[in-house]
Design an enzyme around this catalytic site. Structure first.
Site, PDB file in Angstrom:
ATOM      1  N   HIS A 159       6.110   8.748 -24.866  1.00 48.96           N
ATOM      2  CA  HIS A 159       5.705   9.879 -23.996  1.00 48.96           C
ATOM      3  C   HIS A 159       4.206   9.823 -23.715  1.00 48.96           C
ATOM      4  O   HIS A 159       3.567  10.825 -23.474  1.00 48.96           O
ATOM      5  CB  HIS A 159       6.056  11.232 -24.619  1.00 48.96           C
ATOM      6  CG  HIS A 159       7.475  11.320 -25.072  1.00 48.96           C
ATOM      7  ND1 HIS A 159       8.486  11.821 -24.287  1.00 48.96           N
ATOM      8  CD2 HIS A 159       8.058  10.913 -26.229  1.00 48.96           C
ATOM      9  CE1 HIS A 159       9.627  11.747 -24.949  1.00 48.96           C
ATOM     10  NE2 HIS A 159       9.399  11.188 -26.125  1.00 48.96           N
ATOM     11  N   SER A 280     -17.114  -0.528  -6.082  1.00 51.42           N
ATOM     12  CA  SER A 280     -16.938   0.523  -5.085  1.00 51.42           C
ATOM     13  C   SER A 280     -18.042   0.377  -4.039  1.00 51.42           C
ATOM     14  O   SER A 280     -19.162  -0.009  -4.360  1.00 51.42           O
ATOM     15  CB  SER A 280     -17.034   1.886  -5.768  1.00 51.42           C
ATOM     16  OG  SER A 280     -17.421   2.869  -4.842  1.00 51.42           O
ATOM     17  N   LYS A 286     -19.162   1.625 -10.461  1.00 49.24           N
ATOM     18  CA  LYS A 286     -17.723   1.374 -10.566  1.00 49.24           C
ATOM     19  C   LYS A 286     -17.352  -0.094 -10.756  1.00 49.24           C
ATOM     20  O   LYS A 286     -17.906  -0.978 -10.133  1.00 49.24           O
ATOM     21  CB  LYS A 286     -16.987   1.886  -9.317  1.00 49.24           C
ATOM     22  CG  LYS A 286     -16.890   3.382  -9.196  1.00 49.24           C
ATOM     23  CD  LYS A 286     -16.171   4.056 -10.359  1.00 49.24           C
ATOM     24  CE  LYS A 286     -14.678   3.849 -10.346  1.00 49.24           C
ATOM     25  NZ  LYS A 286     -14.028   4.581  -9.250  1.00 49.24           N
ATOM     26  N   GLU A 293      -3.958  -2.764 -10.206  1.00 45.34           N
ATOM     27  CA  GLU A 293      -3.450  -1.741  -9.283  1.00 45.34           C
ATOM     28  C   GLU A 293      -2.600  -2.397  -8.186  1.00 45.34           C
ATOM     29  O   GLU A 293      -1.576  -1.872  -7.769  1.00 45.34           O
ATOM     30  CB  GLU A 293      -4.608  -0.968  -8.651  1.00 45.34           C
ATOM     31  CG  GLU A 293      -5.343  -0.093  -9.656  1.00 45.34           C
ATOM     32  CD  GLU A 293      -6.674   0.395  -9.101  1.00 45.34           C
ATOM     33  OE1 GLU A 293      -6.693   0.980  -8.020  1.00 45.34           O
ATOM     34  OE2 GLU A 293      -7.707   0.160  -9.762  1.00 45.34           O
ATOM     35  N   LYS A 328      15.915 -13.122   5.822  1.00 48.90           N
ATOM     36  CA  LYS A 328      14.919 -14.135   5.416  1.00 48.90           C
ATOM     37  C   LYS A 328      13.541 -13.535   5.194  1.00 48.90           C
ATOM     38  O   LYS A 328      12.865 -13.804   4.203  1.00 48.90           O
ATOM     39  CB  LYS A 328      14.819 -15.245   6.467  1.00 48.90           C
ATOM     40  CG  LYS A 328      15.679 -16.438   6.196  1.00 48.90           C
ATOM     41  CD  LYS A 328      16.973 -16.511   6.913  1.00 48.90           C
ATOM     42  CE  LYS A 328      16.990 -16.166   8.348  1.00 48.90           C
ATOM     43  NZ  LYS A 328      18.332 -15.629   8.745  1.00 48.90           N
TER      44      LYS A 328
HETATM   45  N1  ARG Z   1      18.608 -16.788  13.665  1.00 47.06           N
HETATM   46  C1  ARG Z   1      19.908 -16.385  13.211  1.00 47.06           C
HETATM   47  C2  ARG Z   1      19.793 -15.742  11.813  1.00 47.06           C
HETATM   48  O1  ARG Z   1      18.785 -15.901  11.205  1.00 47.06           O
HETATM   49  C3  ARG Z   1      20.814 -17.566  13.112  1.00 47.06           C
HETATM   50  C4  ARG Z   1      22.233 -17.252  13.290  1.00 47.06           C
HETATM   51  C5  ARG Z   1      22.515 -16.870  14.680  1.00 47.06           C
HETATM   52  N2  ARG Z   1      23.901 -16.698  14.877  1.00 47.06           N
HETATM   53  C6  ARG Z   1      24.360 -16.127  15.964  1.00 47.06           C
HETATM   54  N3  ARG Z   1      25.646 -15.992  16.035  1.00 47.06           N
HETATM   55  N4  ARG Z   1      23.581 -15.688  16.897  1.00 47.06           N
HETATM   56  O2  ARG Z   1      20.671 -15.083  11.336  1.00 47.06           O
END
Ligand code: ARG
Length: 462
Positions: A159, A280, A286, A293, A328
């Site tokens: 705590h 700072s 500082k 952080e 991605k």
């Molecule tokens: N650039 C697309 C992705 O990252 C690739 C797949 C595209 N597929 C499609 N049916 N348009 O998902």
């Protein structure tokens, strides 16, 4: 302004609105999978050649073209075009430029749906080994601190109130073990990514007699995915990866939070090196723990990425939907952030200074109250009663404005006749620590065992 895409000219008019072009474009992000795309394409060319789609000559031509593209990518001479929607179209476009119309045969029986997620899995599998090595490096930094700071005693907290004294080494090692779980979690994540989508086509499988088992072996996957519909949209491995990164971020954030407090004037347990601190712009005195952080702050973004992916996935009906394109960006961002926070935390640990006297000085003897209760237990008092008795002693000390250890013998005996002169021995920090000697405890002997175990783990990882 209009752009002409690789898929245009047939069913669709080539005109895409510029705003749509921008939204649709993923090249800036997925070009990080360029080499994976080439690798997957070489394997696919081999597979469709074996299936009788390509002649050996065509295969060789395509493979050589792809190898040339790989070189161009490596030496940064690959030129992207504004019409390249994503890395897959960019590679195919370049292949056709290099070898002519036969380049157009490569995509037979394949879809970008199975292609993209194959590249992505290859990328994660590869990145996983680097990140795992970084976890080991960070573990080494914690372990080194544990070795160096072996005999330093500080208060342990619950705590965030002083609870019981511990060895600083024990505290450092507590983070080592959290990282060990992160390492195992990453391993499981990589294992989860080890199923091959290629050959699933757009959604229903490929219409050519491709040996997907051979293809999986060729690309280093454990096996080909057993259901094409599932495989093209399965992003469980992405969630696993983002969860792994969230957990790592959370672990480092908690450690950072404690170190920030320990570096304040109020605690004064540690001083960060200037390399990991900033000043700072206004206050000349500082020295701010920005490194810690930022580590703490980045964990918010890591958790947010997991949340973003799960939210995207929950609405998708079946097979591939373009929503998936954003996966991605989340993973690359998480991988980069995780790598960076690990590197900074390693640096912080290697360069900080510990102030052992201050760690010790700050321990209030109330942190030994449990030991006083245990003293009474040894004399036959039930623990619940001893807890109550010692609570009274703490209250007495507080009312009198004295330290628990300063209560005179008469005062103790007034509270319980079981106290005698050796009660003073309870107020040794070393003794309190050495009593925590069962497996996993903070005694020196047990901490040395932990260090040995940690060393073994590191040795087997190297
Ligand atoms: N650039 C697309 C992705 O990252 C690739 C797949 C595209 N597929 C499609 N049916 N348009 O998902």
């Amino acid at each position: 302004m209009t752009e002409k895409a690789l898929w245009s000219g047939g069913r669709l008019d080539s005109v895409l609105d510029i705003s749509m072009t921008k939204l649709n474009q993923s090249l800036d992000i997925d070009k990080r999978m360029a080499q994976e795309d080439v690798r997957g394409s070489i394997a696919w060319a081999r597979a469709i050649c074996d299936a009788g789609v390509l002649s050996e000559t065509e295969f060789t031509q395509i493979r050589d073209g792809l190898e040339r593209i790989s070189e161009e990518l490596s030496n940064n001479s690959f030129v992207y075009r504004s019409t390249d929607e994503d890395i897959h179209t960019a590679v195919e476009r370049r292949l056709t430029e290099l070898i002519g119309p036969n380049g157009g045969k490569l995509h037979t029986g394949r879809s970008r749906n199975d292609q993209v997620v194959t590249d992505f899995r290859l990328w994660i599998k590869n990145a996983g080994s680097g990140l795992s090595a970084q976890i080991v490096e960070l573990q080494k930094a914690f372990l080194e601190r544990a070795r160096t700071d072996l005999d330093i005693i500080l208060s342990g907290y619950t705590h965030f109130q002083q609870a019981q004294p511990i060895l600083l080494s024990h505290w450092w090692l507590s983070h080592f073990w959290a990282l060990e779980r992160d390492k195992q979690r990453l391993k499981e994540t990589i294992h989860g990514a080890d199923s091959l989508p290629l050959g699933c086509g757009a959604l229903a499988g490929t219409a050519y007699p491709v040996d997907r088992f051979k293809l999986a072996a060729e690309l280093g996957f454990a096996s080909p995915a057993p259901n094409s519909l599932d495989s093209v949209s399965d992003r469980d491995f992405v969630c696993d990866f983002l969860y792994w990164a969230s957990m790592l971020g959370m672990h480092l954030s908690r450690c950072a939070e404690a170190l920030i407090l320990y570096s304040t004037m109020e605690f004064g347990y540690i001083t960060l090196d200037d390399q990991f601190s900033t000043g700072s712009s206004l206050m000349p005195q500082k020295k701010n723990p920005d490194s810690l952080e930022l580590i703490r702050g980045k964990s918010g973004g890591l958790t947010g990425r997991l949340c973003a992916m799960l939210t995207t996935l929950k609405g998708l009906p079946s097979a591939y939907d373009k929503d998936l394109q954003d996966d991605k960006m989340l993973v690359f961002g998480a991988a980069d952030t995780a790598g960076l926070v690990m590197a900074v935390m390693s640096g912080v640990l290697k360069t900080l200074t510990v102030h052992p006297e201050q760690c010790r000085r700050k321990i209030n003897t109330q942190a030994l109250a449990t030991d006083v209760a245990d003293y009474l237990v040894k004399k036959g008092m039930p623990f619940r009663e001893a807890h109550h008795v010692v609570g009274k002693a703490v209250k007495l000390a507080e009312t009198k404005g004295i330290d628990l250890a300063e209560i005179p013998l008469a005062g103790w005996q007034e509270i319980s006749p079981l106290f005698d002169a050796n009660i003073t021995e309870i107020f040794s920090l070393e003794a309190a620590i050495s009593r925590r000697c069962s497996w996993g405890g903070t005694s020196r002997e047990q901490v040395l065992k932990q260090i040995a175990l940690a060393e073994k783990i590191i040795e087997s990882a190297d």
